[in-house]
Design a protein around this motif. Structure first.
Motif, PDB file in Angstrom:
ATOM      1  N   MET A   1      36.073  14.176  73.073  1.00  0.00           N
ATOM      2  CA  MET A   1      35.101  15.258  73.197  1.00  0.00           C
ATOM      3  C   MET A   1      35.767  16.457  73.868  1.00  0.00           C
ATOM      4  SD  MET A   1      32.141  14.272  71.949  1.00  0.00           S
ATOM      5  CE  MET A   1      30.882  15.235  72.799  1.00  0.00           C
TER       6      MET A   1
ATOM      7  N   THR B   1      32.876  21.190  72.149  1.00  0.00           N
ATOM      8  CA  THR B   1      32.123  20.339  71.220  1.00  0.00           C
ATOM      9  C   THR B   1      30.662  20.760  71.171  1.00  0.00           C
ATOM     10  OG1 THR B   1      33.595  18.458  71.586  1.00  0.00           O
ATOM     11  CG2 THR B   1      31.406  17.975  70.726  1.00  0.00           C
ATOM     12  N   GLY B   2      30.130  20.853  69.956  1.00  0.00           N
ATOM     13  CA  GLY B   2      28.744  21.261  69.772  1.00  0.00           C
ATOM     14  C   GLY B   2      28.567  22.755  69.622  1.00  0.00           C
ATOM     15  N   ARG B   3      29.646  23.516  69.703  1.00  0.00           N
ATOM     16  CA  ARG B   3      29.554  24.968  69.577  1.00  0.00           C
ATOM     17  C   ARG B   3      30.131  25.429  68.242  1.00  0.00           C
ATOM     18  NH1 ARG B   3      31.126  26.845  75.789  1.00  0.00           N
ATOM     19  NH2 ARG B   3      30.001  25.120  76.767  1.00  0.00           N
ATOM     20  N   THR B   4      29.631  26.562  67.793  1.00  0.00           N
ATOM     21  CA  THR B   4      30.064  27.128  66.517  1.00  0.00           C
ATOM     22  C   THR B   4      30.759  28.460  66.778  1.00  0.00           C
ATOM     23  OG1 THR B   4      28.222  26.087  65.345  1.00  0.00           O
ATOM     24  CG2 THR B   4      29.327  27.916  64.243  1.00  0.00           C
TER      25      THR B   4
ATOM     26  N   GLY C   1      37.057  21.330  70.008  1.00  0.00           N
ATOM     27  CA  GLY C   1      35.796  20.741  69.579  1.00  0.00           C
ATOM     28  C   GLY C   1      34.837  21.640  68.843  1.00  0.00           C
ATOM     29  N   ALA C   2      35.125  22.942  68.752  1.00  0.00           N
ATOM     30  CA  ALA C   2      34.204  23.852  68.069  1.00  0.00           C
ATOM     31  C   ALA C   2      34.257  23.660  66.553  1.00  0.00           C
ATOM     32  CB  ALA C   2      34.532  25.295  68.419  1.00  0.00           C
TER      33      ALA C   2
ATOM     34  N   GLN D   1      37.092  20.538  62.887  1.00  0.00           N
ATOM     35  CA  GLN D   1      36.148  20.835  61.816  1.00  0.00           C
ATOM     36  C   GLN D   1      36.104  22.340  61.584  1.00  0.00           C
ATOM     37  OE1 GLN D   1      32.346  18.526  61.715  1.00  0.00           O
ATOM     38  NE2 GLN D   1      32.892  18.056  63.822  1.00  0.00           N
TER      39      GLN D   1
ATOM     40  N   ALA E   1      23.331  22.634  59.387  1.00  0.00           N
ATOM     41  CA  ALA E   1      23.332  23.269  60.705  1.00  0.00           C
ATOM     42  C   ALA E   1      22.494  24.545  60.673  1.00  0.00           C
ATOM     43  CB  ALA E   1      24.753  23.600  61.136  1.00  0.00           C
TER      44      ALA E   1
ATOM     45  N   ASP F   1      22.816  29.456  64.354  1.00  0.00           N
ATOM     46  CA  ASP F   1      23.244  29.879  65.691  1.00  0.00           C
ATOM     47  C   ASP F   1      24.766  29.917  65.812  1.00  0.00           C
ATOM     48  OD1 ASP F   1      20.624  30.085  66.534  1.00  0.00           O
ATOM     49  OD2 ASP F   1      20.542  28.001  67.198  1.00  0.00           O
TER      50      ASP F   1
ATOM     51  N   ASP G   1      27.974  30.538  68.801  1.00  0.00           N
ATOM     52  CA  ASP G   1      28.310  30.530  70.225  1.00  0.00           C
ATOM     53  C   ASP G   1      29.490  31.429  70.563  1.00  0.00           C
ATOM     54  OD1 ASP G   1      26.570  28.147  71.288  1.00  0.00           O
ATOM     55  OD2 ASP G   1      27.524  27.417  69.449  1.00  0.00           O
TER      56      ASP G   1
ATOM     57  N   ARG H   1      23.915  32.674  70.701  1.00  0.00           N
ATOM     58  CA  ARG H   1      23.130  32.032  71.748  1.00  0.00           C
ATOM     59  C   ARG H   1      23.376  32.679  73.109  1.00  0.00           C
ATOM     60  NH1 ARG H   1      24.959  26.975  69.142  1.00  0.00           N
ATOM     61  NH2 ARG H   1      23.193  25.896  68.192  1.00  0.00           N
TER      62      ARG H   1
END
Length: 254
Positions: A1, A5-8, A30-31, A57, A87, A90, A92, A137
């Protein structure tokens, strides 16, 4: 992780050079990275392949910048692709990296060159931010890739330097504007970097040595030198830094 991670993230001009290194760095942390490009689809695919090899990714977004309606067209493609991946729209992290250069002293710059340099290097980032504010965001990051020619006199490319100087002013004003949303806005100013944009300036060993000698480290910069700074600015560790233009020239002409 990874930390991101979890952000674009959206990185413009990510097919080659600094943009490719930034996209890889963000993805390694992780983005999910949108790799923007215009003409060179082959280079963009190589960026995506490298990110996949790193275990990251990413996806490509093709769009021309510096033309009317460029921001709306880019975000429409970005949102459609994110929707196809299940998705939301949003965002980031926005990295305004895409740029064009053009040599010319004040007596040589044509109106066409002047307009092109400002359209891509200044106008496009402005409206990409304006259009993207509804996607970005709270607590997000905007990072503009500027240039050391805003600190070091470079009359050989005066209009390019002016366009990047305007980007620095935009960075400062935007940081104040978006502070209440905890969105940080910073600029990174590279010196000479080993990219295609600077290839014509290091066509011989002597020319490359002259460029290297500008830095306190006596070398030309690598895209990763800039990418590591951008990744830091995209992270939570940079939360107390905003409105700054960070010199990343390797101490050129100190």
């Amino acid at each position: 992780m990874g930390e991101l991670t979890g952000r674009t993230a959206l990185v413009t001009g990510a097919g080659r050079g600094i943009g490719r290194a930034v996209a890889r760095g963000l993805a390694r942390d992780g983005a999910l990275v949108a790799v923007h490009y215009h003409r060179n689809e082959t280079a963009a695919r190589e960026t995506l392949e490298l990110i996949a090899e790193d275990g990251g990714q990413a996806f490509g977004v093709r769009s021309e910048l510096g033309v009317p309606g460029d921001a709306e067209a880019l975000y429409a493609r970005l949102e459609d692709t994110l929707a196809d991946r299940g998705a939301g729209p949003d965002l980031d992290i926005l990295v305004n990296n895409a740029g064009v250069s053009g040599p010319g002293r004040v007596q040589d710059v044509t109106p066409e060159l002047f307009d092109r340099l400002f359209a891509v290097n200044t106008r496009s980032p402005f409206f990409l931010v304006q259009r993207g504010l509804k996607n970005l965001r709270d607590g997000g990051r905007i990072i503009n890739i500027s240039s050391a020619v805003t600190r070091i006199a470079y009359p050989e490319s005066v209009a390019y330097a002016m366009a990047k100087g305007a980007l620095n002013t935009f960075t400062l004003a935007l940081a104040k504007e978006l502070g209440p949303r905890r969105i940080t806005v910073n600029a990174v100013s590279p010196g000479f970097i080993e990219t295609d944009m600077n290839a014509r300036k290091r066509t011989t060993p002597e020319a490359a040595a002259q460029l290297a000698a500008l830095s306190a480290f006596n070398r030309i910069g690598h895209p990763a030198d800039i990418a590591d700074i951008v990744v830091f600015l995209a992270s939570d560790r940079s939360r107390w830094i905003t409105g700054q233009c960070i010199d990343a020239s390797g101490g050129s002409r100190l």
